[in-house]
Design a protein around this motif. Sequence first.
Motif, PDB file in Angstrom:
ATOM      1  N   GLY A 187       0.725  -1.548  -0.226  1.00  0.00           N
ATOM      2  CA  GLY A 187       0.517   0.075   0.200  1.00  0.00           C
ATOM      3  C   GLY A 187       0.582   1.405  -0.144  1.00  0.00           C
ATOM      4  N   ARG A 188       1.988   1.162   0.708  1.00  0.00           N
ATOM      5  CA  ARG A 188       3.358   2.166   0.734  1.00  0.00           C
ATOM      6  C   ARG A 188       3.955   2.562  -0.329  1.00  0.00           C
ATOM      7  NH1 ARG A 188       5.618   2.814   6.683  1.00  0.00           N
ATOM      8  NH2 ARG A 188       4.386   4.562   7.151  1.00  0.00           N
ATOM      9  N   ALA A 189       3.758   1.503  -1.427  1.00  0.00           N
ATOM     10  CA  ALA A 189       4.892   1.697  -2.917  1.00  0.00           C
ATOM     11  C   ALA A 189       4.441   2.362  -3.087  1.00  0.00           C
ATOM     12  CB  ALA A 189       4.232   0.069  -3.316  1.00  0.00           C
ATOM     13  N   ARG A 190       3.212   3.403  -3.661  1.00  0.00           N
ATOM     14  CA  ARG A 190       3.104   4.166  -4.130  1.00  0.00           C
ATOM     15  C   ARG A 190       2.822   6.104  -2.926  1.00  0.00           C
ATOM     16  NH1 ARG A 190       5.261   4.127  -8.965  1.00  0.00           N
ATOM     17  NH2 ARG A 190       4.375   2.333  -9.700  1.00  0.00           N
ATOM     18  N   PRO A 191       3.668   7.446  -3.398  1.00  0.00           N
ATOM     19  CA  PRO A 191       3.871   8.195  -2.805  1.00  0.00           C
ATOM     20  C   PRO A 191       2.891   8.572  -1.901  1.00  0.00           C
ATOM     21  CG  PRO A 191       5.403   7.754  -4.064  1.00  0.00           C
ATOM     22  CD  PRO A 191       4.557   6.850  -4.264  1.00  0.00           C
ATOM     23  N   GLY A 192       2.367   9.177  -0.784  1.00  0.00           N
ATOM     24  CA  GLY A 192       1.457   9.175  -0.905  1.00  0.00           C
ATOM     25  C   GLY A 192      -0.659   8.725  -0.281  1.00  0.00           C
ATOM     26  N   SER A 193       0.261   7.326  -0.611  1.00  0.00           N
ATOM     27  CA  SER A 193      -0.983   6.134   0.563  1.00  0.00           C
ATOM     28  C   SER A 193      -0.479   5.727   1.501  1.00  0.00           C
ATOM     29  CB  SER A 193      -0.851   5.220  -0.937  1.00  0.00           C
ATOM     30  OG  SER A 193       0.275   4.415  -0.973  1.00  0.00           O
ATOM     31  N   ARG A 194      -0.103   6.111   2.196  1.00  0.00           N
ATOM     32  CA  ARG A 194       0.417   5.843   3.627  1.00  0.00           C
ATOM     33  C   ARG A 194      -1.291   5.727   4.106  1.00  0.00           C
ATOM     34  NH1 ARG A 194       4.441   8.174   8.090  1.00  0.00           N
ATOM     35  NH2 ARG A 194       4.053   6.611   9.889  1.00  0.00           N
ATOM     36  N   GLU A 195      -2.079   6.394   4.711  1.00  0.00           N
ATOM     37  CA  GLU A 195      -3.225   6.112   5.365  1.00  0.00           C
ATOM     38  C   GLU A 195      -4.308   4.542   4.112  1.00  0.00           C
ATOM     39  OE1 GLU A 195      -2.878   8.666   3.880  1.00  0.00           O
ATOM     40  OE2 GLU A 195      -2.334   9.710   5.587  1.00  0.00           O
ATOM     41  N   GLY A 196      -4.149   4.716   2.854  1.00  0.00           N
ATOM     42  CA  GLY A 196      -4.501   3.370   1.994  1.00  0.00           C
ATOM     43  C   GLY A 196      -3.555   2.273   2.663  1.00  0.00           C
ATOM     44  N   ALA A 197      -2.525   2.187   2.976  1.00  0.00           N
ATOM     45  CA  ALA A 197      -1.867   1.560   3.391  1.00  0.00           C
ATOM     46  C   ALA A 197      -2.087   0.365   5.037  1.00  0.00           C
ATOM     47  CB  ALA A 197       0.354   1.769   3.197  1.00  0.00           C
ATOM     48  N   TRP A 198      -2.483   1.132   5.910  1.00  0.00           N
ATOM     49  CA  TRP A 198      -3.131   0.525   6.177  1.00  0.00           C
ATOM     50  C   TRP A 198      -4.622   0.999   6.533  1.00  0.00           C
ATOM     51  CZ3 TRP A 198       0.134  -0.420   9.982  1.00  0.00           C
ATOM     52  CH2 TRP A 198       1.119  -0.375  10.103  1.00  0.00           C
ATOM     53  N   LEU A 199      -5.155   0.905   5.800  1.00  0.00           N
ATOM     54  CA  LEU A 199      -6.022   0.587   5.173  1.00  0.00           C
ATOM     55  C   LEU A 199      -6.722  -0.879   4.723  1.00  0.00           C
ATOM     56  CD1 LEU A 199      -8.498   3.809   4.529  1.00  0.00           C
ATOM     57  CD2 LEU A 199      -9.262   2.451   6.651  1.00  0.00           C
TER      58      LEU A 199
END
Length: 185
Positions: A92-104
Amino acid sequence: MAVVGLLAALSILVVGYAYGRGDLAVYIPLIEHARDPGWLSRDWFVTRGPGVHAPYIWLMARAGGSLPLPATFFVIHLRARVALIAGIVLLGRARPGSREGAWLGAIAAVLSYSWNPGANELLYAVTIPHTLATVPAVFALVLSARGRFTAAAAVAGLATLFHVLIGLEVGLLVVSCAVWRKGRP
């Protein structure tokens, strides 16, 4: 890392852990026979050979050393669950700006027991070949998303040791991604 451990523990509470249930019941005699060739040496099922799952059976037979098989499976199950949740977060964090998406994504994976990608549950209560192959498969996708295609192909090869079809499918995804990215202007 503490959050990943907490999510892994939560996933075991949601999904559970079962030794000897389902498909694992097929592999236990084969693994015990690989540990001790004299065990069930006259049984036709055990002596016919492990077939396509031979690498999985060999690895599981050696994994625990002198630990009993149920304890070996539980330790491997815990480690695989932590690695899978960590891999989902990294993917989920492989792309910049997707920190929240990674945890979700990790939380959704933990709470969604009935997902069936490729007819296999992502999180499963039993440690069988496809559940172990899922862990390196997710890391192969992480490496592929970061543009490290050679490393991703090697990790997909590791997934193939546990489950041939999952490893080959992820390898095909990695190669396709590499060809697509290299062919872009």
